[in-house]
Every structure is written in C-alpha cells, then in structure tokens.
Design an enzyme around this catalytic site. Sequence first.
Site, PDB file in Angstrom:
ATOM      1  N   LYS A   1       0.764  -1.172   0.267  1.00 45.04           N
ATOM      2  CA  LYS A   1      -0.130  -0.100  -0.106  1.00 45.04           C
ATOM      3  C   LYS A   1       0.711   1.280  -0.117  1.00 45.04           C
ATOM      4  CE  LYS A   1      -0.434  -0.329   4.906  1.00 45.04           C
ATOM      5  NZ  LYS A   1      -1.162  -0.918   6.131  1.00 45.04           N
TER       6      LYS A   1
ATOM      7  N   ARG B   1     -10.853  -0.332  14.789  1.00 43.86           N
ATOM      8  CA  ARG B   1     -10.794   0.505  13.806  1.00 43.86           C
ATOM      9  C   ARG B   1     -11.745   0.012  12.598  1.00 43.86           C
ATOM     10  NH1 ARG B   1      -4.724   1.494  11.444  1.00 43.86           N
ATOM     11  NH2 ARG B   1      -5.412  -0.437  10.713  1.00 43.86           N
TER      12      ARG B   1
ATOM     13  N   TYR C   1      18.445  28.867  10.992  1.00 35.02           N
ATOM     14  CA  TYR C   1      17.350  29.342  11.442  1.00 35.02           C
ATOM     15  C   TYR C   1      17.263  29.241  13.147  1.00 35.02           C
ATOM     16  CZ  TYR C   1      15.700  29.976   6.881  1.00 35.02           C
ATOM     17  OH  TYR C   1      15.402  30.503   5.789  1.00 35.02           O
TER      18      TYR C   1
ATOM     19  N   MET D   1      14.349  24.129   4.617  1.00 31.96           N
ATOM     20  CA  MET D   1      13.452  23.588   3.715  1.00 31.96           C
ATOM     21  C   MET D   1      14.301  22.718   2.514  1.00 31.96           C
ATOM     22  SD  MET D   1      11.366  25.478   0.594  1.00 31.96           S
ATOM     23  CE  MET D   1       9.984  25.918   1.772  1.00 31.96           C
TER      24      MET D   1
HETATM   25  C1  LIG Z   1      -0.537  -1.873   6.616  1.00 32.00           C
HETATM   26  C2  LIG Z   1      -1.113  -3.210   7.086  1.00 32.00           C
HETATM   27  C3  LIG Z   1      -0.389  -4.367   7.196  1.00 32.00           C
HETATM   28  C4  LIG Z   1       1.227  -4.164   7.312  1.00 32.00           C
HETATM   29  O1  LIG Z   1       1.542  -3.663   8.521  1.00 32.00           O
HETATM   30  P1  LIG Z   1       3.276  -3.406   8.680  1.00 32.00           P
HETATM   31  O2  LIG Z   1       3.338  -3.046  10.024  1.00 32.00           O
HETATM   32  O3  LIG Z   1       3.871  -2.467   7.872  1.00 32.00           O
HETATM   33  O4  LIG Z   1       3.603  -4.699   8.527  1.00 32.00           O
HETATM   34  C5  LIG Z   1      -0.724  -5.619   7.509  1.00 32.00           C
HETATM   35  N1  LIG Z   1      -2.266  -5.490   7.686  1.00 32.00           N
HETATM   36  C6  LIG Z   1      -3.123  -4.665   7.234  1.00 32.00           C
HETATM   37  C7  LIG Z   1      -4.582  -4.972   7.435  1.00 32.00           C
HETATM   38  C8  LIG Z   1      -2.507  -3.370   7.131  1.00 32.00           C
HETATM   39  O5  LIG Z   1      -3.379  -2.193   6.819  1.00 32.00           O
END
Ligand SMILES: *Cc1c(COP(=O)(O)O)cnc(C)c1O
EC number: 5.1.1.1
Length: 368
Positions: free
Chosen positions: A35, A130, A252, A300
């Site tokens: 993802k 969630r 800065y 930046m």
């Molecule tokens: C993002 C996600 C994972 C992977 O999580 P990591 O901590 O990056 O291994 C696994 N299952 C679900 C449902 C996720 O949303």
Amino acid sequence: MPRPIAARIHADAVRHNLQLVKRTAAASRVWAVIKANAYGHGIERIYPALGNADGIALLDLDEAVRVRELGWTKPVLLLEGVFEPKDVETAERHRLTVTVHCDDQLDMLKAVRPSERIGVQLKMNSGMNRLGFRPADFEHAWERASAIDAIGSIGLMSHFANADDGAIDWQIDEFDAATRNLPGTRSLSNSAAVLWHPRAHRDWVRPGTILYGASPTGCARHIEGVSLRAAMTLESRIIGVQTLAAGETIGYGRSYTAERAMRIGVVACGYADGYPRHAPTGTPVIVDGVRTRIVGRVSMDMLTVDLTPCPAAGIGSAVELWGERVKVDEVAEPAGTIGYELLCALAQRVPVSVDAAVASEESETASA
Ligand SMILES: *Cc1c(COP(=O)(O)O)cnc(C)c1O
C-alpha cells in the site's frame, strides 16, 4: 547539473527481506503489503522483487489495477475492501480479493451478480477498534457472507493494535474464541507479529514495513539482530562548508552553538525533500563513509552536519541521510516519528532511481 539529492531503491533488498519473512513464517503464505505506493518506494520499482510472494495486499483500487497490468496473476487483496458499489465491478474484473469489515460492504456484494464469485477476507475487530466486526457479531457476519451468491471463499482476518510492543495474546484469544466454529484460512500478522509472535503466523501473514527494511516499532534497536536490508537510500552531497569559531551559531533560530572551532558541512537536503524538520542536533548521518551528526535546524532545502569526525570531507562529499548505514528509524525516532512515515513521505522533487543489479529469484532462493 541537477541538485545532487537522490533516492535509490534496492529491489534486491526487498527480495532478500521477503525471503527472510518466508523463512521466519515458513508454514504461512505471504501477502506482501505494498500500500501507499509500496511505502513510498514505487510499486513498479519493487515489483520485480515480489515473485516469491503468494499474494499482494494494498488499499487503492488504482494500485490493484496497476499490479494486474504489471502481469501479477496471483491474489490481490484490498485491505479496506470496496468503498462504493461500483468498486465491486472493478474487483470482479481484476479478480481482487476484498476485505469485508462491515455490513454495508456485505450489502454492496449482495447487490451484484458477478460471473465469478469474489473471494473475501472477513475482518474481525479484535481490539484495534478501527475496522471489523466485533467478536460477538462475527459468526453472524460469516453466516450472512456465506449466504451471499457473489461471495466465494471466505478467509478470516484481524489486525493487531500493538504487535510491536508485546501484548497481543488477548487479541489472538478473542479471535480464536470467536472463530472457533468457522472454516477458512486465518490471517493475523503484520511485520511485528511475523518477527516476534509465531503463535500469530497462521495461514497467511501480511508484512509491510519489514519488506522495506524498516522497524515495525519505529525503533532501529529492535531490529538490530534481524538481517533486514534497507530498500531505500536517500543520499546527497555537501554543497558548502563553514568554519565556525566557538560561540557562533548555525541556521534558523540559532538553535546550535559551536562549543569550539568546528567545520560544518551544508547538505543539499531539507524538509522539502522529505527529511523531517523535527530531526534534532545529534541525528546520525554518514559523510564520506563516516558516521557523524546533523547540527542546528533542518531548513527547507538544506541541513547542516558536523564535519569534526571527517576532516577530509568538503564540497562534493557523499552524504547518506538514510539507507544501509543509517537506518531510516534512526532518523525518525529522534524526530518523533517512525521510519514508515519518512519512507512514505519522500518528496516528489527527489529523483528516484532503481538499482540495476537484481539478483535472480533462483540465486536468492539458493542462498536463503
Ligand atoms: C498496513 C497493514 C499491514 C502491514 O503492516 P506493517 O506493520 O507495515 O507490517 C498488515 N495488515 C493490514 C490490515 C494493514 O493495513
């Protein structure tokens, strides 16, 4: 010449990390979680390393379609399932497996008559609060799902709230109790559970961050003994040098004062490149192969480093901001975040290249 900053993506590191997952959870199949554009690495860039995964998991329908267009024929899982009824058509057309975490999603599936049944992962909320059906409602959700024509196989999944800091047995127990009477594959483990909770491995694991070599806890120390390789190197060069007298300040806010005469290197990398502005003085960095520290406030387009340990360094010296020698979590942690966020937030303006040398799958398997 372009500004000297660049990110390099090491597909061979992803392949190596995936093999480590496969050895660690040897009895499980692996959903490689890609993802957020493969945690900022670029799906297309790391795709060649995923050949040994059993499935790919992600969130965006667009990303799922991209994976099919790359030629992936094994399962693709949508981790949040469909968002509206027309997504079900996309899922059908591209043979996507969909997570089902609520009654509304069951309704969307009930309304369609696909030519081929859609595989689902029925999600339990075992304490994360969630997404997912509550344990007490789970059997009923499964019964509803199994009565829907459009639904084919039903896998059972849940997600841990704190696999990274230890106590997950209570969630496993919730899950096991509520699924006792149900058939189907089980999938519980994110990266942390893959590494540290064999009891949670079950039929399919879902590692994300460790595929990219980052720590599931956000703490580099916790993966010290694990042979993960960094899949991204962020590197730049020194574009300016200042020699300060004791008592002079840098940058800065004048947040750093030289305790003694010292040389300071100015690096072409700032928060507009994705380097965290909150990284304090002391955050590690590699200059000319030598570990030193950033000093003063990140701006930046530039940050400043202490050249005391590397007196030969000067304009043009190579700088590694994160990668194999400085773990991304070593930068993230002092800045109050986790490696995941830095990898995902690499800025658009940073040119990205892919390491050409990708070991063949056979040789990786042989050396594994
Ligand atoms: C993002 C996600 C994972 C992977 O999580 P990591 O901590 O990056 O291994 C696994 N299952 C679900 C449902 C996720 O949303």
